[in-house]
Every structure is written in structure tokens, then in C-alpha cells.
Design a protein around this motif. Structure first.
Motif, PDB file in Angstrom:
ATOM      1  N   THR A   7     -60.261-116.873  -4.933  1.00 44.50           N
ATOM      2  CA  THR A   7     -61.264-116.066  -5.497  1.00 44.50           C
ATOM      3  C   THR A   7     -62.253-116.788  -5.888  1.00 44.50           C
ATOM      4  O   THR A   7     -63.336-116.333  -6.740  1.00 44.50           O
ATOM      5  N   SER A   9     -65.843-118.436  -6.395  1.00 45.64           N
ATOM      6  CA  SER A   9     -67.138-118.162  -5.898  1.00 45.64           C
ATOM      7  C   SER A   9     -67.640-119.356  -5.017  1.00 45.64           C
ATOM      8  O   SER A   9     -67.198-120.607  -5.039  1.00 45.64           O
ATOM      9  N   ASN A  11     -70.377-121.317  -5.080  1.00 48.11           N
ATOM     10  CA  ASN A  11     -70.802-122.205  -6.168  1.00 48.11           C
ATOM     11  C   ASN A  11     -69.758-123.142  -6.526  1.00 48.11           C
ATOM     12  O   ASN A  11     -69.708-124.289  -6.552  1.00 48.11           O
ATOM     13  N   ASN A  50     -61.432-122.617   0.871  1.00 51.94           N
ATOM     14  CA  ASN A  50     -62.281-121.678   0.256  1.00 51.94           C
ATOM     15  C   ASN A  50     -63.541-121.032   1.026  1.00 51.94           C
ATOM     16  O   ASN A  50     -64.010-119.854   1.066  1.00 51.94           O
ATOM     17  N   HIS A  54     -65.704-117.574   3.230  1.00 50.45           N
ATOM     18  CA  HIS A  54     -67.030-117.086   3.429  1.00 50.45           C
ATOM     19  C   HIS A  54     -67.788-117.067   4.571  1.00 50.45           C
ATOM     20  O   HIS A  54     -68.914-116.927   4.685  1.00 50.45           O
ATOM     21  N   GLY A 104     -71.369-113.455   0.533  1.00 51.36           N
ATOM     22  CA  GLY A 104     -71.221-113.827  -0.739  1.00 51.36           C
ATOM     23  C   GLY A 104     -72.306-114.571  -1.462  1.00 51.36           C
ATOM     24  O   GLY A 104     -72.556-114.917  -2.340  1.00 51.36           O
TER      25      GLY A 104
END
Length: 134
Positions: A7, A9, A11, A50, A54, A104
Motif C-alpha cells: 500500500t 505510495s 513516492n 510495489n 502502479h 497513482g
């Protein structure tokens, strides 16, 4: 723990990727210390997994990989400072384009500048110290 990492982001994933790549660079400059390389590889793989969720831009990922590989070549051959700066700019540009805005949002520009500068300058300093010690 893996659900927490899924989860993140974009960044945070770029920051974790930067930390992982920096640890790998430390391992390449100081071979034999196993912990930085292992931890760097783990962090890099978790961040890459991760970012994969995205749907990253493939050209940006290839560009970032190429820039990092060329920066790490400094460990064997000295390169001109202008090429180092160009590689840092390429790395920042690739980090900005890594995650499209439809998946995202783009990665924050301040974070990418920080990460690209940290990786470029850090690898340059590490390789110059290592080359001087040899």
C-alpha cells in the motif's frame, strides 16, 4: 508486513528504492560486507514490486537502470563530472516519469531530485574514495 508494503505510495517506493540502490553501491565499493548488499537487494526488490503494481513506464525504468549502471561504472573507470551530472539528471527524469499520473500520480519532483542527487553524488564520492584507497 507485505500488505503494508503493497500500500506504499509511489513516492515512498522511490525513496525505498533509493535506499536499496545506495546500499548496493556501498556493497560494490566495499566487497565482503554482506549485510548492506543483502539489505539493499531486499529493499530494491520490495520497492520494485510495489512500483510494478502502479504499472510503471517501461522506458523510464530502463532509463533509470541504465543511468545507475553507468554511475556504478565509476568504480572501475573515472568518468568526467559533466557525464556524472548528466546521469543524475537522467535518473531524476526517469524517476519523475516512472509512475504515470493515471496509476497513482507522478512521483513528487522534490523527492526525485533528492533521490537522483543523493544517488549520483553518493556513488561518485564512494567510488572516488575507493579508487584513491587502491
Amino acid at each position: 508486513m507485505l500488505s503494508l508494503l503493497s500500500t506504499l505510495s509511489p513516492n515512498a517506493a522511490v525513496l525505498i528504492l533509493t535506499a536499496g540502490l545506495a546500499l548496493i553501491a556501498i556493497e560494490l565499493n566495499r566487497p565482503g560486507s554482506i549485510l548492506p548488499g543483502a539489505l539493499g537487494l531486499l529493499l530494491s526488490l520490495l520497492a520494485a514490486a510495489n512500483l510494478w503494481k502502479h504499472q510503471p513506464d517501461v522506458l523510464a525504468a530502463i532509463g533509470a537502470t541504465l543511468a545507475m549502471a553507468l554511475l556504478l561504472i565509476q568504480a572501475r573507470r573515472p568518468i568526467h563530472i559533466s557525464l556524472t551530472v548528466a546521469l543524475m539528471v537522467l535518473l531524476v527524469g526517469c524517476f519523475v516519469r516512472l509512475v504515470p499520473s493515471s496509476a497513482g500520480g507522478p512521483v513528487n519532483a522534490a523527492i526525485t531530485v533528492l533521490c537522483g542527487t543523493f544517488l549520483g553524488a553518493g556513488i561518485t564520492v564512494l567510488t572516488r574514495i575507493a579508487r584513491r584507497a587502491r
